[in-house]
Write a protein that holds these residues in place. Structure first.
Motif, PDB file in Angstrom:
ATOM      1  N   PHE A  14       2.847   8.697   5.501  1.00 15.13           N
ATOM      2  CA  PHE A  14       3.326   7.754   4.491  1.00 15.13           C
ATOM      3  C   PHE A  14       2.365   7.867   3.313  1.00 15.13           C
ATOM      4  CE2 PHE A  14       3.338   3.420   2.654  1.00 15.13           C
ATOM      5  CZ  PHE A  14       4.687   3.299   2.353  1.00 15.13           C
ATOM      6  N   VAL A  15       2.894   8.186   2.133  1.00 17.55           N
ATOM      7  CA  VAL A  15       2.042   8.491   0.979  1.00 17.55           C
ATOM      8  C   VAL A  15       2.231   7.429  -0.091  1.00 17.55           C
ATOM      9  CG1 VAL A  15       1.450  10.209  -0.753  1.00 17.55           C
ATOM     10  CG2 VAL A  15       2.246  10.947   1.505  1.00 17.55           C
ATOM     11  N   ARG A  16       1.102   6.932  -0.586  1.00 20.38           N
ATOM     12  CA  ARG A  16       1.104   5.888  -1.626  1.00 20.38           C
ATOM     13  C   ARG A  16       0.085   6.255  -2.690  1.00 20.38           C
ATOM     14  NH1 ARG A  16       0.063   1.370   2.388  1.00 20.38           N
ATOM     15  NH2 ARG A  16       0.730   0.038   0.660  1.00 20.38           N
ATOM     16  N   SER A  17       0.142   5.554  -3.810  1.00 23.10           N
ATOM     17  CA  SER A  17      -0.862   5.763  -4.851  1.00 23.10           C
ATOM     18  C   SER A  17      -2.217   5.266  -4.367  1.00 23.10           C
ATOM     19  CB  SER A  17      -0.457   5.009  -6.128  1.00 23.10           C
ATOM     20  OG  SER A  17      -1.526   4.994  -7.055  1.00 23.10           O
ATOM     21  N   ALA A  18      -3.272   5.982  -4.732  1.00 22.77           N
ATOM     22  CA  ALA A  18      -4.626   5.541  -4.379  1.00 22.77           C
ATOM     23  C   ALA A  18      -5.072   4.371  -5.234  1.00 22.77           C
ATOM     24  CB  ALA A  18      -5.606   6.700  -4.543  1.00 22.77           C
ATOM     25  N   ARG A  31      -7.423   1.176   2.442  1.00 22.32           N
ATOM     26  CA  ARG A  31      -7.049   2.534   2.839  1.00 22.32           C
ATOM     27  C   ARG A  31      -7.139   2.716   4.351  1.00 22.32           C
ATOM     28  NH1 ARG A  31      -9.539   6.536  -1.801  1.00 22.32           N
ATOM     29  NH2 ARG A  31      -8.749   5.396  -3.597  1.00 22.32           N
ATOM     30  N   GLU A  32      -6.096   2.305   5.034  1.00 23.13           N
ATOM     31  CA  GLU A  32      -6.018   2.493   6.478  1.00 23.13           C
ATOM     32  C   GLU A  32      -5.625   3.940   6.787  1.00 23.13           C
ATOM     33  OE1 GLU A  32      -6.933   0.240   8.531  1.00 23.13           O
ATOM     34  OE2 GLU A  32      -7.154  -1.385   7.095  1.00 23.13           O
ATOM     35  N   THR A  33      -6.014   4.417   7.966  1.00 21.00           N
ATOM     36  CA  THR A  33      -5.720   5.802   8.326  1.00 21.00           C
ATOM     37  C   THR A  33      -4.307   5.988   8.860  1.00 21.00           C
ATOM     38  OG1 THR A  33      -6.596   5.471  10.557  1.00 21.00           O
ATOM     39  CG2 THR A  33      -8.139   6.237   8.870  1.00 21.00           C
ATOM     40  N   SER A  34      -3.670   4.918   9.305  1.00 30.45           N
ATOM     41  CA  SER A  34      -2.329   5.035   9.872  1.00 30.45           C
ATOM     42  C   SER A  34      -1.507   3.812   9.484  1.00 30.45           C
ATOM     43  CB  SER A  34      -2.391   5.170  11.398  1.00 30.45           C
ATOM     44  OG  SER A  34      -2.963   4.012  11.975  1.00 30.45           O
ATOM     45  N   ILE A  35      -0.200   3.930   9.702  1.00 30.28           N
ATOM     46  CA  ILE A  35       0.718   2.837   9.404  1.00 30.28           C
ATOM     47  C   ILE A  35       1.877   2.940  10.383  1.00 30.28           C
ATOM     48  CG2 ILE A  35       1.986   4.197   7.673  1.00 30.28           C
ATOM     49  CD1 ILE A  35       2.426   1.603   6.086  1.00 30.28           C
ATOM     50  N   THR A  36       2.348   1.810  10.885  1.00 33.89           N
ATOM     51  CA  THR A  36       3.490   1.852  11.801  1.00 33.89           C
ATOM     52  C   THR A  36       4.760   2.156  11.016  1.00 33.89           C
ATOM     53  OG1 THR A  36       4.012  -0.501  11.594  1.00 33.89           O
ATOM     54  CG2 THR A  36       2.384   0.142  13.284  1.00 33.89           C
ATOM     55  N   PHE A  37       5.740   2.689  11.710  1.00 35.93           N
ATOM     56  CA  PHE A  37       6.999   3.002  11.037  1.00 35.93           C
ATOM     57  C   PHE A  37       7.633   1.734  10.471  1.00 35.93           C
ATOM     58  CE2 PHE A  37      11.540   3.579  10.714  1.00 35.93           C
ATOM     59  CZ  PHE A  37      11.656   4.841  10.143  1.00 35.93           C
ATOM     60  N   LYS A  38       7.571   0.634  11.238  1.00 35.40           N
ATOM     61  CA  LYS A  38       8.173  -0.615  10.763  1.00 35.40           C
ATOM     62  C   LYS A  38       7.526  -1.095   9.476  1.00 35.40           C
ATOM     63  CE  LYS A  38       9.957  -2.474  15.138  1.00 35.40           C
ATOM     64  NZ  LYS A  38       9.908  -3.603  16.088  1.00 35.40           N
ATOM     65  N   GLU A  39       6.200  -0.969   9.377  1.00 35.38           N
ATOM     66  CA  GLU A  39       5.508  -1.388   8.166  1.00 35.38           C
ATOM     67  C   GLU A  39       5.877  -0.462   7.009  1.00 35.38           C
ATOM     68  OE1 GLU A  39       3.259  -3.310   5.405  1.00 35.38           O
ATOM     69  OE2 GLU A  39       3.813  -4.003   7.405  1.00 35.38           O
ATOM     70  N   ALA A  40       5.941   0.833   7.261  1.00 30.11           N
ATOM     71  CA  ALA A  40       6.306   1.783   6.207  1.00 30.11           C
ATOM     72  C   ALA A  40       7.722   1.519   5.705  1.00 30.11           C
ATOM     73  CB  ALA A  40       6.183   3.213   6.729  1.00 30.11           C
ATOM     74  N   ALA A  41       8.622   1.125   6.633  1.00 31.02           N
ATOM     75  CA  ALA A  41      10.026   0.904   6.261  1.00 31.02           C
ATOM     76  C   ALA A  41      10.199  -0.295   5.338  1.00 31.02           C
ATOM     77  CB  ALA A  41      10.865   0.717   7.520  1.00 31.02           C
ATOM     78  N   ARG A  42       9.182  -1.157   5.226  1.00 33.69           N
ATOM     79  CA  ARG A  42       9.275  -2.318   4.327  1.00 33.69           C
ATOM     80  C   ARG A  42       9.119  -1.915   2.857  1.00 33.69           C
ATOM     81  NH1 ARG A  42       5.641  -4.874   8.343  1.00 33.69           N
ATOM     82  NH2 ARG A  42       6.931  -6.144   9.734  1.00 33.69           N
ATOM     83  N   HIS A  59      -3.013   8.555  -1.486  1.00 30.71           N
ATOM     84  CA  HIS A  59      -3.580   8.222  -0.178  1.00 30.71           C
ATOM     85  C   HIS A  59      -2.490   8.403   0.882  1.00 30.71           C
ATOM     86  CE1 HIS A  59      -5.883   6.415   2.960  1.00 30.71           C
ATOM     87  NE2 HIS A  59      -5.061   5.394   3.088  1.00 30.71           N
ATOM     88  N   ALA A  60      -2.827   9.090   1.970  1.00 30.81           N
ATOM     89  CA  ALA A  60      -1.861   9.401   3.032  1.00 30.81           C
ATOM     90  C   ALA A  60      -2.248   8.687   4.314  1.00 30.81           C
ATOM     91  CB  ALA A  60      -1.791  10.908   3.262  1.00 30.81           C
ATOM     92  N   GLN A  61      -1.267   8.049   4.957  1.00 32.95           N
ATOM     93  CA  GLN A  61      -1.466   7.369   6.239  1.00 32.95           C
ATOM     94  C   GLN A  61      -0.529   7.992   7.269  1.00 32.95           C
ATOM     95  OE1 GLN A  61      -0.764   3.508   3.940  1.00 32.95           O
ATOM     96  NE2 GLN A  61      -1.857   2.790   5.749  1.00 32.95           N
TER      97      GLN A  61
END
Length: 328
Positions: free
Chosen positions: A166-170, A176-187, A256-258
């Motif tokens: 999951f890629v976002r602007s820095a 800056r977490e290293t991972s993200i759940t799919f449900k959180e990314a889907a929001r 930033h990539a998670q």
């Protein structure tokens, strides 16, 4: 101590997982674990720390890893040198690669095959859909391809699971977490890059969302990776793609990539070979070299070496990026 044991050890160390290593090596986990145990018994030292996320090398394992990689490089070079006299003249081998795979492995593959004096290597870069057609028409001897729909009518060997991020602007102000759940990314509203217009990634995301009973907010599907990255950096959009596509921007502090977890998502990399005939001697040797290169280097290219979330707030220096007008 056997060469096979060293190869197994290096693959587990680089994959940081017995499961991933067994898939790469095409051996069962019990057989892999037995060879590592024999190696540990012979050396009288534990080589791995086991934990819930996988494995990591011990101090003894780190020392062995340095020597093992050097030994395997010498073995590969020796094997190539011994095979060379069997080839009467230089044999042309043509390997096709999808652009993102070429960005990860082309340089290492070329360097490794250069040690094989009987082969003249031609690398061809094309989209995965075109690569399958090139394999079928013998325009290339074999190809490294990403997933496509529909599946190509070639022989396919599962080489690599490339994790999706999951890629976002820095600059979005989010820790800056290293991972993200799919449900959180889907929001978040997502923009997808689909250069081949294959809908493979979109289909994968939609199927995962349906399985988790969550909504997915896909705002755009664009045929340009660069256009999507610009939207993420300049306009605060979000996207999902392999790390290799944003490696440069992440290392420079622009994006930033998670890693997506719960569930983990990945893109499959396939080795495509002709369905109606075997490979030449040179192409077979190159196939073996490609498998070895990908097994040794996959962790370096498929995941960040380190993430900014491990640093203290304010410790990461973000370089301003020159702005270039974008036409979408």
């Amino acid at each position: 101590m056997e060469i096979k044991q060293l190869r197994y050890f290096v693959t587990v160390a680089n994959a940081a997982s017995f499961t991933r290593a067994s898939n790469i090596l095409h051996v069962s986990q019990p057989a892999l674990g037995l060879q590592i145990k024999k190696l540990e018994d012979e050396l009288g030292a534990s080589l791995f720390h086991r934990h819930s996320r996988g494995v990591e090398v011990t101090e003894a394992g780190a020392e062995l890893l340095k020597h093992a990689e050097h030994i395997l490089e010498k073995v590969t070079a020796a094997t190539a040198a011994l095979r060379a006299p069997r080839i009467q003249a230089k044999q042309r081998v043509r390997i096709g690669m999808a652009p993102s795979i070429a960005a990860m492995f082309a340089q290492e593959v070329s360097a490794a095959i250069a040690q094989h004096p009987g082969v003249q290597l031609d690398l061809v870069e094309a989209t995965s859909t075109i690569l399958s057609e090139m394999v079928l028409s013998d325009s290339v001897d074999f190809a490294l391809s990403c997933e496509t729909l529909p599946l190509p009518p070639t022989n396919r060997e599962h080489l690599l699971d490339e994790p999706l991020f999951f890629v976002r602007s820095a600059h979005d102000g989010v820790p800056r977490e290293t991972s993200i759940t799919f449900k959180e990314a889907a929001r978040h509203p997502i923009v997808i890059a689909d250069p081949m217009l294959s809908r493979v990634l979109l289909t994968k995301l939609e199927a995962t969302a349906a399985a988790l009973n969550v909504s997915l907010d896909v705002r755009k599907v664009l045929p340009s990776v660069d256009a999507v990255k610009a939207l993420v950096e300049d306009e605060g959009a979000y996207t999902v793609m392999p790390y290799v596509n944003v490696r440069r921007e992440c290392e420079r502090g622009w994006l930033h990539a998670q890693e997506i977890v719960s569930p983990t998502l990945s893109r499959v990399v396939f080795l495509l070979t002709p369905p109606n005939h075997g490979l030449s001697h040179g192409a077979t040797s190159c196939c073996a070299i490609v498998r070895e290169v990908m097994a040794v280097n996959q962790m370096h290219y498929c995941r960040p070496a380190h993430l900014a979330s491990t640093a203290q707030p304010g410790a990461v220096r973000v370089s301003p990026r020159p702005r270039v007008p974008l036409l979408v």
